[in-house]
Design an enzyme around this catalytic site. Structure first.
Site, PDB file in Angstrom:
ATOM      1  CB  ILE A 240     -13.078   6.563  14.804  1.00 15.28           C
ATOM      2  CG1 ILE A 240     -11.938   7.579  14.662  1.00 15.28           C
ATOM      3  CG2 ILE A 240     -14.220   7.112  15.642  1.00 15.28           C
ATOM      4  CD1 ILE A 240     -12.315   8.871  13.940  1.00 15.28           C
TER       5      ILE A 240
ATOM      6  CG  ASN B 162      -1.826   1.134   1.317  1.00  8.48           C
ATOM      7  OD1 ASN B 162      -1.771   2.049   0.486  1.00  8.48           O
ATOM      8  ND2 ASN B 162      -2.689   1.133   2.312  1.00  8.48           N
TER       9      ASN B 162
ATOM     10  NE  ARG C 131      -5.507   7.295  19.408  1.00 10.77           N
ATOM     11  CZ  ARG C 131      -4.653   6.577  18.718  1.00 10.77           C
ATOM     12  NH1 ARG C 131      -4.222   5.446  19.198  1.00 10.77           N
ATOM     13  NH2 ARG C 131      -4.205   6.970  17.565  1.00 10.77           N
TER      14      ARG C 131
ATOM     15  NE  ARG D 234      -9.425  13.510   2.951  1.00  9.03           N
ATOM     16  CZ  ARG D 234      -9.334  12.189   2.953  1.00  9.03           C
ATOM     17  NH1 ARG D 234     -10.403  11.439   3.156  1.00  9.03           N
ATOM     18  NH2 ARG D 234      -8.184  11.610   2.729  1.00  9.03           N
TER      19      ARG D 234
ATOM     20  NE  ARG E 299      -6.133   1.739  -0.035  1.00  5.01           N
ATOM     21  CZ  ARG E 299      -6.102   2.871   0.647  1.00  5.01           C
ATOM     22  NH1 ARG E 299      -5.011   3.272   1.225  1.00  5.01           N
ATOM     23  NH2 ARG E 299      -7.186   3.600   0.745  1.00  5.01           N
TER      24      ARG E 299
ATOM     25  CE  LYS F   3      -0.819   1.494   6.924  1.00  2.00           C
ATOM     26  NZ  LYS F   3      -2.269   1.431   7.032  1.00  2.00           N
TER      27      LYS F   3
ATOM     28  N   GLY G 242      -9.758   9.003   7.252  1.00  2.00           N
ATOM     29  CA  GLY G 242     -10.836   9.273   6.300  1.00  2.00           C
ATOM     30  C   GLY G 242     -12.067   8.510   6.777  1.00  2.00           C
TER      31      GLY G 242
ATOM     32  CG  HIS H 245     -12.769   4.120   3.078  1.00  2.00           C
ATOM     33  ND1 HIS H 245     -13.438   5.174   3.652  1.00  2.00           N
ATOM     34  CD2 HIS H 245     -11.461   4.348   3.296  1.00  2.00           C
ATOM     35  CE1 HIS H 245     -12.567   6.008   4.199  1.00  2.00           C
ATOM     36  NE2 HIS H 245     -11.350   5.535   3.983  1.00  2.00           N
TER      37      HIS H 245
ATOM     38  CG  HIS I 121     -13.401   2.710   6.743  1.00  2.89           C
ATOM     39  ND1 HIS I 121     -12.709   1.522   6.736  1.00  2.89           N
ATOM     40  CD2 HIS I 121     -12.475   3.680   6.903  1.00  2.89           C
ATOM     41  CE1 HIS I 121     -11.415   1.763   6.893  1.00  2.89           C
ATOM     42  NE2 HIS I 121     -11.253   3.077   6.995  1.00  2.89           N
ATOM     43  CG  LEU I 122     -16.650   5.704  11.470  1.00  2.00           C
ATOM     44  CD1 LEU I 122     -17.401   5.751  12.791  1.00  2.00           C
ATOM     45  CD2 LEU I 122     -17.179   6.784  10.514  1.00  2.00           C
TER      46      LEU I 122
ATOM     47  CG  ASP J 293      -5.215  10.910  17.361  1.00  2.00           C
ATOM     48  OD1 ASP J 293      -6.002  10.409  18.189  1.00  2.00           O
ATOM     49  OD2 ASP J 293      -4.299  10.277  16.822  1.00  2.00           O
TER      50      ASP J 293
ATOM     51  CD  GLU K 211      -8.897  -0.834   4.198  1.00  2.00           C
ATOM     52  OE1 GLU K 211      -8.359  -0.562   5.295  1.00  2.00           O
ATOM     53  OE2 GLU K 211      -9.169   0.027   3.345  1.00  2.00           O
TER      54      GLU K 211
END
Ligand code: ADP
Length: 399
Positions: free
Chosen positions: A330, A10, A283, A239, A89, A17, A210, A178, A206-207, A281, A384
């Site tokens: 998330i 990726n 968290r 975003r 990917r 990755k 993005g 995604h 999908h959190l 972020d 993924e």
């Protein structure tokens, strides 16, 4: 270890990755990240047999050198003879790709052409494809597209109400992203709930950094919240998600923004970061909100409200909802955001099961709503890489 493993890559503009995965079991034999590629202090971090290692690269070393080092590593670990394919990917497949594809000259050219639609992503993906093709010339290279799963959307869902010629001549339409994640978690949800795929109605959220939501009817994507680019839809880390497009000319004409400045504002300075003025972020924002930070609290409220509204709207294309699935960093970890969203969706007949919700974190799958007549909510960790490995192994076998 049998010879059916796939090297999954990726590739981003300054990162790569990688993982070596057994597509049959999802077991990862090697995983890692080359980061800060082309910058001052690039390095490769990897995990093998549970142990973490770091390879330091020279300043300016970029993708080809990172892949060369990866080849050396794979050989030194005796993993090279286990590989049957390299799976890449690729973010944007345009309308050309409705499924994963073996990369030959025609497919390569089509990915190059699609780079117009994804100038930040596809060129980086191509760097990875070219470097891996050189390094693993004996292996089939397979492209797995983030957009492919959404190619089942109908024109009424994918067209913008713009002059039709912009679609016909320039391919301007909603594509969605995604896709591998939405596909994977919806399939897992159908299994977990014992549903028939051909009569299932699933909404997946999908959190991650993005964020996107997808409406999946009978196993097929019928609508999704991202559009031509990953900017449309939900509030994300940096975003804005949906805005009034009239904002664009206001910023340019009244506030003298350049096109680049508007682009940076909407993609990099907005979302959770823009509202909280603290961080992208989740968290950090949750911690600050717990300490009483008003803008962190507001950012979370806006994030949850927009997410709940988007999920509820997808009951329309589905004609009802069997399950809502949370995934991504998330979605898999924030019990507070999930509880808030399920509460806002209470009118559908959903109630959160607090202890199950707390339980389903840090990689654990679980059903987080109380038994009742309404839709169920589930947490399903995404994978993924596994989908990429699976598709790559299958296409390699068909050669
Ligand atoms: P990417 O989209 O880059 O793959 P991830 O799926 O890893 O990103 O998601 C990153 C997001 O997940 C960040 O906003 C991060 O704060 C959030 N996240 C990770 N762990 C937690 C947690 N325990 N609680 C809340 N949010 C979390």
């Amino acid at each position: 270890m049998s010879s059916t493993h796939v090297l999954v890559l990726n590739c981003g503009s300054s990162s790569l990755k990688f993982a070596i995965i057994d597509p049959n079991t999802a077991q990862e034999h090697l995983s890692g990240l080359a980061e800060r590629l082309g910058e001052d202090s690039p390095q490769i971090k990897y995990k093998h047999d549970g142990e973490k290692h770091i390879i330091t690269l020279n300043a300016g070393d970029a993708h080809q050198i990172a892949i060369d080092k990866l080849v050396e590593l794979v050989k030194s670990l005796n993993l090279d003879n286990k590989l049957v394919a390299v799976g890449h990917r690729v973010v944007h497949g345009g309308e050309h790709f409705t499924q994963s594809a073996l990369i030959d000259d025609t497919v390569h050219q089509a990915i190059v052409k699609t780079a117009d639609l994804a100038p930040l992503h596809n060129p980086a993906n191509l760097l990875g494809i070219d470097a891996a093709t050189q390094a693993f010339s004996h292996l089939p290279q397979i492209a797995v597209f983030d957009t492919a799963f959404h190619q089942s959307m109908a024109p009424s869902a994918y067209l913008y109400a713009l002059p039709y010629d912009l679609y016909k001549t320039h391919g301007i339409r909603r594509y969605g992203f995604h896709g591998t994640s939405h596909y994977f978690v919806s399939t897992q949800a159908i299994k977990a709930l014992g549903l028939e795929q051909k009569s299932s109605r699933i909404i997946t959220a999908h959190l991650g950094n993005g964020c996107s939501v997808c409406a999946i009817k009978d196993g097929k994507s019928v609508d999704t919240s991202m559009g031509l680019t990953p900017l449309e839809g939900l509030i994300m880390g940096t975003r804005s998600g949906d805005i009034d497009p009239g904002l664009f000319s206001y910023l340019v004409n009244q506030l003298n923004y350049s096109v680049e400045q508007v682009d940076t504002l909407l993609n990099k300075q907005s979302g959770l970061l823009g509202i909280s003025e603290l961080s992208n972020d989740c968290r950090t924002i949750e911690e600050a909100a717990a300490d009483g930070h008003p803008q962190a609290t507001l950012a979370l409220e806006m994030f949850c409200y927009r997410l709940a509204k988007q999920i509820a709207s997808f009951a329309v294309p589905l004609g009802g909802v069997d399950a809502v699935v949370f995934t991504g960093g998330i979605g898999e970890n924030s019990d507070a955001i999930r509880a808030n969203v399920v509460e806002q969706l209470g009118f559908l007949g959903m109630t959160i099961d607090e202890s199950a919700n707390l339980d389903a974190r840090f990689g654990k799958q679980g059903e987080i709503t109380r038994t009742g007549t309404g839709p169920k909510a589930l947490v399903i960790p995404t994978n993924e890489e596994w989908v990429i490995a699976h598709d790559a192994a299958q296409l390699a076998q068909e050669q």
